[in-house]
Design a protein around this motif. Structure first.
Motif, PDB file in Angstrom:
ATOM      1  N   LEU A 146      22.340  34.215  32.551  1.00  0.00           N
ATOM      2  CA  LEU A 146      22.154  35.461  31.801  1.00  0.00           C
ATOM      3  C   LEU A 146      22.409  36.675  32.693  1.00  0.00           C
ATOM      4  O   LEU A 146      23.115  37.601  32.306  1.00  0.00           O
ATOM      5  N   ILE A 147      21.859  36.668  33.894  1.00  0.00           N
ATOM      6  CA  ILE A 147      22.060  37.778  34.839  1.00  0.00           C
ATOM      7  C   ILE A 147      23.542  37.908  35.216  1.00  0.00           C
ATOM      8  O   ILE A 147      24.091  39.006  35.228  1.00  0.00           O
ATOM      9  N   LEU A 148      24.208  36.776  35.493  1.00  0.00           N
ATOM     10  CA  LEU A 148      25.628  36.801  35.834  1.00  0.00           C
ATOM     11  C   LEU A 148      26.460  37.358  34.684  1.00  0.00           C
ATOM     12  O   LEU A 148      27.341  38.193  34.890  1.00  0.00           O
ATOM     13  N   PHE A 149      26.170  36.918  33.463  1.00  0.00           N
ATOM     14  CA  PHE A 149      26.881  37.399  32.275  1.00  0.00           C
ATOM     15  C   PHE A 149      26.715  38.915  32.123  1.00  0.00           C
ATOM     16  O   PHE A 149      27.682  39.637  31.884  1.00  0.00           O
ATOM     17  N   ILE A 150      25.502  39.411  32.284  1.00  0.00           N
ATOM     18  CA  ILE A 150      25.226  40.852  32.155  1.00  0.00           C
ATOM     19  C   ILE A 150      25.953  41.631  33.259  1.00  0.00           C
ATOM     20  O   ILE A 150      26.591  42.654  32.985  1.00  0.00           O
ATOM     21  N   LEU A 151      25.882  41.140  34.495  1.00  0.00           N
ATOM     22  CA  LEU A 151      26.547  41.827  35.605  1.00  0.00           C
ATOM     23  C   LEU A 151      28.055  41.903  35.418  1.00  0.00           C
ATOM     24  O   LEU A 151      28.662  42.948  35.649  1.00  0.00           O
ATOM     25  N   LEU A 152      28.656  40.787  35.016  1.00  0.00           N
ATOM     26  CA  LEU A 152      30.108  40.785  34.807  1.00  0.00           C
ATOM     27  C   LEU A 152      30.516  41.792  33.739  1.00  0.00           C
ATOM     28  O   LEU A 152      31.499  42.509  33.905  1.00  0.00           O
ATOM     29  N   HIS A 153      29.757  41.850  32.653  1.00  0.00           N
ATOM     30  CA  HIS A 153      30.112  42.798  31.594  1.00  0.00           C
ATOM     31  C   HIS A 153      29.843  44.240  32.017  1.00  0.00           C
ATOM     32  O   HIS A 153      30.584  45.134  31.631  1.00  0.00           O
ATOM     33  N   LEU A 197      30.254  45.322  35.008  1.00  0.00           N
ATOM     34  CA  LEU A 197      31.339  45.644  35.937  1.00  0.00           C
ATOM     35  C   LEU A 197      32.695  45.742  35.245  1.00  0.00           C
ATOM     36  O   LEU A 197      33.712  45.985  35.888  1.00  0.00           O
ATOM     37  N   GLY A 198      32.731  45.514  33.929  1.00  0.00           N
ATOM     38  CA  GLY A 198      33.964  45.694  33.171  1.00  0.00           C
ATOM     39  C   GLY A 198      34.744  44.426  32.891  1.00  0.00           C
ATOM     40  O   GLY A 198      35.810  44.481  32.291  1.00  0.00           O
ATOM     41  N   PHE A 199      34.254  43.285  33.331  1.00  0.00           N
ATOM     42  CA  PHE A 199      34.935  42.022  33.045  1.00  0.00           C
ATOM     43  C   PHE A 199      34.705  41.666  31.579  1.00  0.00           C
ATOM     44  O   PHE A 199      33.645  41.928  31.022  1.00  0.00           O
ATOM     45  N   LYS A 200      35.710  41.076  30.959  1.00  0.00           N
ATOM     46  CA  LYS A 200      35.622  40.680  29.546  1.00  0.00           C
ATOM     47  C   LYS A 200      36.007  39.217  29.424  1.00  0.00           C
ATOM     48  O   LYS A 200      36.758  38.691  30.237  1.00  0.00           O
ATOM     49  N   SER A 201      35.497  38.575  28.388  1.00  0.00           N
ATOM     50  CA  SER A 201      35.882  37.188  28.131  1.00  0.00           C
ATOM     51  C   SER A 201      36.299  37.055  26.673  1.00  0.00           C
ATOM     52  O   SER A 201      35.726  37.678  25.796  1.00  0.00           O
ATOM     53  N   VAL A 202      37.327  36.245  26.455  1.00  0.00           N
ATOM     54  CA  VAL A 202      37.814  35.975  25.107  1.00  0.00           C
ATOM     55  C   VAL A 202      38.227  34.507  25.023  1.00  0.00           C
ATOM     56  O   VAL A 202      38.494  33.865  26.032  1.00  0.00           O
ATOM     57  N   VAL A 203      38.278  34.025  23.808  1.00  0.00           N
ATOM     58  CA  VAL A 203      38.766  32.674  23.548  1.00  0.00           C
ATOM     59  C   VAL A 203      40.187  32.789  23.012  1.00  0.00           C
ATOM     60  O   VAL A 203      40.436  33.525  22.064  1.00  0.00           O
ATOM     61  N   VAL A 204      41.116  32.081  23.637  1.00  0.00           N
ATOM     62  CA  VAL A 204      42.512  32.079  23.204  1.00  0.00           C
ATOM     63  C   VAL A 204      42.618  31.208  21.956  1.00  0.00           C
ATOM     64  O   VAL A 204      42.156  30.067  21.943  1.00  0.00           O
ATOM     65  N   VAL A 218      38.997  32.675  28.543  1.00  0.00           N
ATOM     66  CA  VAL A 218      39.721  33.491  29.506  1.00  0.00           C
ATOM     67  C   VAL A 218      38.832  34.659  29.927  1.00  0.00           C
ATOM     68  O   VAL A 218      38.217  35.318  29.092  1.00  0.00           O
ATOM     69  N   ILE A 219      38.776  34.888  31.240  1.00  0.00           N
ATOM     70  CA  ILE A 219      38.044  36.037  31.778  1.00  0.00           C
ATOM     71  C   ILE A 219      39.062  36.967  32.398  1.00  0.00           C
ATOM     72  O   ILE A 219      39.908  36.538  33.192  1.00  0.00           O
ATOM     73  N   VAL A 220      38.990  38.236  32.002  1.00  0.00           N
ATOM     74  CA  VAL A 220      39.908  39.236  32.532  1.00  0.00           C
ATOM     75  C   VAL A 220      39.130  40.276  33.327  1.00  0.00           C
ATOM     76  O   VAL A 220      37.990  40.595  33.001  1.00  0.00           O
ATOM     77  N   SER A 221      39.777  40.778  34.374  1.00  0.00           N
ATOM     78  CA  SER A 221      39.155  41.806  35.209  1.00  0.00           C
ATOM     79  C   SER A 221      39.776  43.151  34.877  1.00  0.00           C
ATOM     80  O   SER A 221      40.944  43.223  34.508  1.00  0.00           O
ATOM     81  N   PRO A 222      38.987  44.201  35.009  1.00  0.00           N
ATOM     82  CA  PRO A 222      39.538  45.542  34.733  1.00  0.00           C
ATOM     83  C   PRO A 222      40.484  45.958  35.860  1.00  0.00           C
ATOM     84  O   PRO A 222      40.043  46.328  36.931  1.00  0.00           O
ATOM     85  N   GLU A 223      41.759  45.833  35.618  1.00  0.00           N
ATOM     86  CA  GLU A 223      42.774  46.139  36.630  1.00  0.00           C
ATOM     87  C   GLU A 223      43.635  47.297  36.175  1.00  0.00           C
ATOM     88  O   GLU A 223      43.979  47.401  35.006  1.00  0.00           O
ATOM     89  N   GLU A 239      46.505  52.569  28.159  1.00  0.00           N
ATOM     90  CA  GLU A 239      45.155  52.684  27.570  1.00  0.00           C
ATOM     91  C   GLU A 239      44.812  51.527  26.621  1.00  0.00           C
ATOM     92  O   GLU A 239      43.650  51.339  26.271  1.00  0.00           O
ATOM     93  N   ASP A 240      45.810  50.751  26.221  1.00  0.00           N
ATOM     94  CA  ASP A 240      45.565  49.592  25.355  1.00  0.00           C
ATOM     95  C   ASP A 240      45.199  48.336  26.141  1.00  0.00           C
ATOM     96  O   ASP A 240      44.759  47.342  25.567  1.00  0.00           O
ATOM     97  N   ILE A 241      45.384  48.380  27.452  1.00  0.00           N
ATOM     98  CA  ILE A 241      45.120  47.206  28.291  1.00  0.00           C
ATOM     99  C   ILE A 241      43.624  47.062  28.534  1.00  0.00           C
ATOM    100  O   ILE A 241      42.954  47.998  28.972  1.00  0.00           O
ATOM    101  N   ILE A 242      43.111  45.885  28.241  1.00  0.00           N
ATOM    102  CA  ILE A 242      41.694  45.574  28.454  1.00  0.00           C
ATOM    103  C   ILE A 242      41.486  45.032  29.862  1.00  0.00           C
ATOM    104  O   ILE A 242      40.505  45.359  30.520  1.00  0.00           O
ATOM    105  N   GLY A 243      42.409  44.203  30.323  1.00  0.00           N
ATOM    106  CA  GLY A 243      42.278  43.656  31.667  1.00  0.00           C
ATOM    107  C   GLY A 243      43.389  42.700  32.016  1.00  0.00           C
ATOM    108  O   GLY A 243      44.258  42.389  31.206  1.00  0.00           O
ATOM    109  N   LYS A 244      43.344  42.242  33.257  1.00  0.00           N
ATOM    110  CA  LYS A 244      44.330  41.317  33.798  1.00  0.00           C
ATOM    111  C   LYS A 244      43.663  39.956  33.987  1.00  0.00           C
ATOM    112  O   LYS A 244      42.493  39.878  34.380  1.00  0.00           O
ATOM    113  N   LEU A 245      44.405  38.898  33.698  1.00  0.00           N
ATOM    114  CA  LEU A 245      43.860  37.544  33.776  1.00  0.00           C
ATOM    115  C   LEU A 245      43.257  37.260  35.147  1.00  0.00           C
ATOM    116  O   LEU A 245      43.906  37.438  36.166  1.00  0.00           O
ATOM    117  N   LEU A 246      42.004  36.823  35.126  1.00  0.00           N
ATOM    118  CA  LEU A 246      41.324  36.425  36.352  1.00  0.00           C
ATOM    119  C   LEU A 246      41.234  34.906  36.420  1.00  0.00           C
ATOM    120  O   LEU A 246      41.609  34.290  37.404  1.00  0.00           O
TER     121      LEU A 246
END
Length: 158
Positions: free
Chosen positions: A17-24, A26-33, A48-53, A109-116
Motif C-alpha cells: 500500500l505504501i509503495l503504491f501510494i508513493l509511486l502515484h 511521484l507521478g508513476f502510472k499503471s495501466v492494463v494493456v 504496464v508501469i510508466v514513469s513521468p518522462e 502535453e498528451d503524454i502520460i509517461g514512458k514505459l518503465l
C-alpha cells in the motif's frame, strides 16, 4: 507459526500500500494493456508501469491520451518520428504489431509517461479482479490489523 504468518502478511500488505501510494505521488502510472498492438513485446493483459518522462526519443514506448469521437483513450505505442509543426513538437507513433502509423499526432502535453516495466499476465488479476480486490484488501487489512492490536493488548495485560 500462525502469528508469524499473520504479521508477515500484514507487513506485506502495508508495504504494498505504501509503495503504491508513493509511486502515484511521484507521478508513476499503471495501466492494463487491452489490445495486441504492441505484441510480441507487450501482450494483452500485461500490467504496464510508466514513469513521468520529458525526454522522449525515437524508439521509446509511451503512454498517451488521445481523443477520438469525443471519447478519450489511453494508448501505449512506440515513437517512430519526432517533428516540429507550428512551433510545437509532435510525436508520430505506431503499434509494434501494426502495419501502419497512427492517424493522429501526439503533443507533449498528451503524454502520460514512458514505459518503465511491463509485467505479463498480471493485468488479468487487475482487470477482472479489481472489484473483488477492492473488497478483499480492506477486509484482510482490517482483520490483520485487529489481530496485531489484539496481540499487543493481550501482551500488555500479561
Amino acid at each position: 507459526m500462525r502469528n508469524f504468518l499473520e504479521s508477515f502478511l500484514a507487513y506485506i500488505l502495508f508495504s504494498a500500500l505504501i509503495l503504491f501510494i508513493l509511486l502515484h505521488l511521484l507521478g508513476f502510472k499503471s495501466v492494463v494493456v487491452l489490445t495486441d498492438s504492441m505484441e510480441p513485446g507487450i501482450s494483452p493483459f500485461s500490467l504496464v508501469i510508466v514513469s513521468p518522462e520529458s525526454d522522449i526519443k525515437i524508439g521509446d514506448v509511451i503512454l498517451y491520451e488521445v481523443e477520438l469521437s469525443k471519447k478519450k483513450y489511453k494508448v501505449l505505442h512506440r515513437v517512430i518520428d519526432i517533428k516540429e509543426r507550428e512551433g510545437q513538437i509532435i510525436y508520430m507513433t505506431k503499434g509494434d504489431n501494426r502495419g501502419y502509423i497512427d492517424a493522429w499526432y501526439v503533443n507533449k502535453e498528451d503524454i502520460i509517461g514512458k514505459l518503465l516495466i511491463s509485467v505479463p499476465y498480471v493485468g488479468y488479476v487487475s482487470y477482472y479482479g479489481i472489484h473483488l480486490l477492492s473488497l478483499i484488501y480492506p477486509l484482510v487489512s482490517t482483520y490483520l490489523f485487529y489481530r496485531l492490536l489484539l496481540r499487543i493488548w493481550v501482551k500488555n495485560e500479561a
